[in-house]
Design a protein around this motif. Structure first.
Motif, PDB file in Angstrom:
ATOM      1  N   ARG A   4       0.842  -1.207   0.000  1.00 35.13           N
ATOM      2  CA  ARG A   4       0.000   0.000   0.000  1.00 35.13           C
ATOM      3  C   ARG A   4       0.872   1.250   0.000  1.00 35.13           C
ATOM      4  O   ARG A   4       0.607   2.202  -0.728  1.00 35.13           O
ATOM      5  N   MET A   5       1.893   1.237   0.820  1.00 31.32           N
ATOM      6  CA  MET A   5       2.753   2.411   0.913  1.00 31.32           C
ATOM      7  C   MET A   5       3.550   2.607  -0.374  1.00 31.32           C
ATOM      8  O   MET A   5       3.791   3.742  -0.791  1.00 31.32           O
ATOM      9  N   ALA A   6       3.945   1.506  -1.028  1.00 29.35           N
ATOM     10  CA  ALA A   6       4.668   1.607  -2.296  1.00 29.35           C
ATOM     11  C   ALA A   6       3.792   2.238  -3.371  1.00 29.35           C
ATOM     12  O   ALA A   6       4.288   2.905  -4.274  1.00 29.35           O
ATOM     13  N   GLU A   7       2.477   2.035  -3.256  1.00 32.44           N
ATOM     14  CA  GLU A   7       1.529   2.638  -4.198  1.00 32.44           C
ATOM     15  C   GLU A   7       1.190   4.079  -3.821  1.00 32.44           C
ATOM     16  O   GLU A   7       0.389   4.725  -4.488  1.00 32.44           O
ATOM     17  N   GLY A   8       1.774   4.562  -2.737  1.00 38.04           N
ATOM     18  CA  GLY A   8       1.507   5.929  -2.301  1.00 38.04           C
ATOM     19  C   GLY A   8       0.296   6.050  -1.397  1.00 38.04           C
ATOM     20  O   GLY A   8      -0.137   7.152  -1.070  1.00 38.04           O
ATOM     21  N   LYS A   9      -0.261   4.920  -0.991  1.00 41.00           N
ATOM     22  CA  LYS A   9      -1.425   4.924  -0.110  1.00 41.00           C
ATOM     23  C   LYS A   9      -0.962   4.874   1.346  1.00 41.00           C
ATOM     24  O   LYS A   9       0.093   4.316   1.644  1.00 41.00           O
ATOM     25  N   PRO A  10      -1.753   5.427   2.248  1.00 38.73           N
ATOM     26  CA  PRO A  10      -1.374   5.353   3.668  1.00 38.73           C
ATOM     27  C   PRO A  10      -1.570   3.932   4.189  1.00 38.73           C
ATOM     28  O   PRO A  10      -2.364   3.167   3.640  1.00 38.73           O
TER      29      PRO A  10
END
Length: 114
Positions: A4-10
């Motif tokens: 998720r974080m790699a996709e820019g999501k929190p």
């Protein structure tokens, strides 16, 4: 979470944070009520060293119990074994300091145990 974080999501919260009420309910396996009571009445270097030695012994007991629980998991066993060794080193240092302090105190008091 990393994806998720790699996709820019929190990161997604999997549980809410503990509130003050839950934190107050927490009871430390190291700082037991009898330990805290003894500490309030203690004074001086010998007391501080004794408290430190007690904490190290309790930490060793806790990690030893944890090591039994992770039996079969080589990686976890290694981590816990390292923690036990680390706490044992601390205990040796504190014990040596306590013994030196005791010897100094006895010498000043002109006391020699038989």
């Amino acid at each position: 979470q990393i994806g998720r974080m790699a996709e820019g999501k929190p990161p997604r919260l999997v549980r809410k944070a503990a509130g003050k009420r839950e934190i107050r309910k927490f009871r430390s396996p190291l700082f037991t009520p009898d330990f805290v009571a003894r500490g309030k009445n203690a004074e001086g270097e010998a007391a501080a060293l004794s408290i430190g030695m007690t904490l190290e012994k309790r930490a060793i007991e806790q990690f030893t119990a944890l090591r039994r629980k992770v039996k079969g998991d080589a990686e976890a066993d290694k981590v816990v074994a390292d923690l036990i060794a680390w706490e044992q080193d601390h205990l040796k240092l504190l014990t040596r300091q306590y013994e030196q302090f005791r010897e100094m105190y006895w010498e000043e008091a002109r006391f020699w145990p038989f």
